[in-house]
Design a protein around this motif. Sequence first.
Motif, short mmCIF file in Angstrom:
data_model
loop_
_atom_site.label_atom_id
_atom_site.label_comp_id
_atom_site.label_asym_id
_atom_site.label_seq_id
_atom_site.Cartn_x
_atom_site.Cartn_y
_atom_site.Cartn_z
N ALA A 1 46.33 35.67 38.91
CA ALA A 1 46.51 35.10 37.57
C ALA A 1 45.27 35.39 36.72
O ALA A 1 44.15 35.44 37.23
CB ALA A 1 46.75 33.60 37.67
N GLU B 1 42.19 34.87 34.40
CA GLU B 1 41.20 33.80 34.27
C GLU B 1 40.32 34.07 33.05
O GLU B 1 39.84 35.18 32.85
CB GLU B 1 40.33 33.72 35.52
CG GLU B 1 41.05 33.16 36.73
CD GLU B 1 40.10 32.92 37.89
OE1 GLU B 1 38.87 32.77 37.67
OE2 GLU B 1 40.61 32.88 39.02
N ARG C 1 53.03 34.49 32.87
CA ARG C 1 53.51 33.18 32.46
C ARG C 1 52.34 32.20 32.40
O ARG C 1 51.34 32.37 33.11
CB ARG C 1 54.57 32.66 33.44
CG ARG C 1 55.82 33.52 33.47
CD ARG C 1 56.55 33.42 32.13
NE ARG C 1 57.77 34.20 32.12
CZ ARG C 1 58.00 35.20 31.30
NH1 ARG C 1 57.09 35.58 30.44
NH2 ARG C 1 59.14 35.84 31.33
N PRO C 2 52.45 31.15 31.57
CA PRO C 2 51.34 30.18 31.43
C PRO C 2 50.89 29.56 32.74
O PRO C 2 49.71 29.26 32.92
CB PRO C 2 51.92 29.11 30.49
CG PRO C 2 52.98 29.83 29.71
CD PRO C 2 53.56 30.85 30.65
N GLU C 3 51.80 29.38 33.69
CA GLU C 3 51.41 28.79 34.98
C GLU C 3 50.72 29.78 35.90
O GLU C 3 50.30 29.43 37.01
CB GLU C 3 52.61 28.14 35.67
CG GLU C 3 53.77 29.06 35.96
CD GLU C 3 54.73 29.27 34.78
OE1 GLU C 3 55.68 30.05 34.96
OE2 GLU C 3 54.53 28.70 33.69
N GLY C 4 50.59 31.05 35.47
CA GLY C 4 49.82 32.03 36.21
C GLY C 4 50.61 33.03 37.04
O GLY C 4 50.02 33.92 37.62
N ASN C 5 51.92 32.90 37.10
CA ASN C 5 52.69 33.88 37.88
C ASN C 5 53.15 35.03 36.99
O ASN C 5 53.05 34.98 35.77
CB ASN C 5 53.88 33.20 38.58
CG ASN C 5 54.84 32.57 37.60
OD1 ASN C 5 54.46 32.11 36.54
ND2 ASN C 5 56.11 32.52 37.97
#
Length: 168
Positions: free
Chosen positions: A38, A40, A106-110
């Motif tokens: 993801a 950072e 995606r906002p959640e990192g996936n």
Amino acid sequence: MTRGGLLILALACGPAFAGLLVDADSDWKEGEVVMPPAVEEARLRAFDVGASSPNRFFVDEGSVSVGEDGVVRYALVVRTAGGAENVTFEGIRCATGERRIYASGRPEGNWVAMKKSEWQAIGGNAYNRPRAALAWDYLCDGPAPPRNRDHALQLLKQRRDHYSSGGR
């Protein structure tokens, strides 16, 4: 004229012509694509697209790789003046002046793989301008990709400005 000669001629004429080439290596096969971690904030490197834009552009340095297939892969982050953010995992083939978008972040990192992901010529239009800047001004040296990940990261720190000066 040989295929190599056509590639050199097209690249010398500018990035708009590079995408018109038939694949410079008909035996080329893309290597396995592995999604990066993801994105950072601490790893984001801003880069200049060489044109006025209200958007800001970043590459996540932790996502940068140079495959044995010669493809430079990276996560691109585009932030609008209004605060919207678009994250994509992409690749550039310096040898052919092409780009490909593999996935959307995606906002959640996936990552979500693109339904239609094909190699396309890199143009200098507004949508492709960050990709053109990465290819022509930062990562590619003509048809040559960076030697390795460390070399790619070094190149990201310095702008060569080939595109806007008419070089390539």
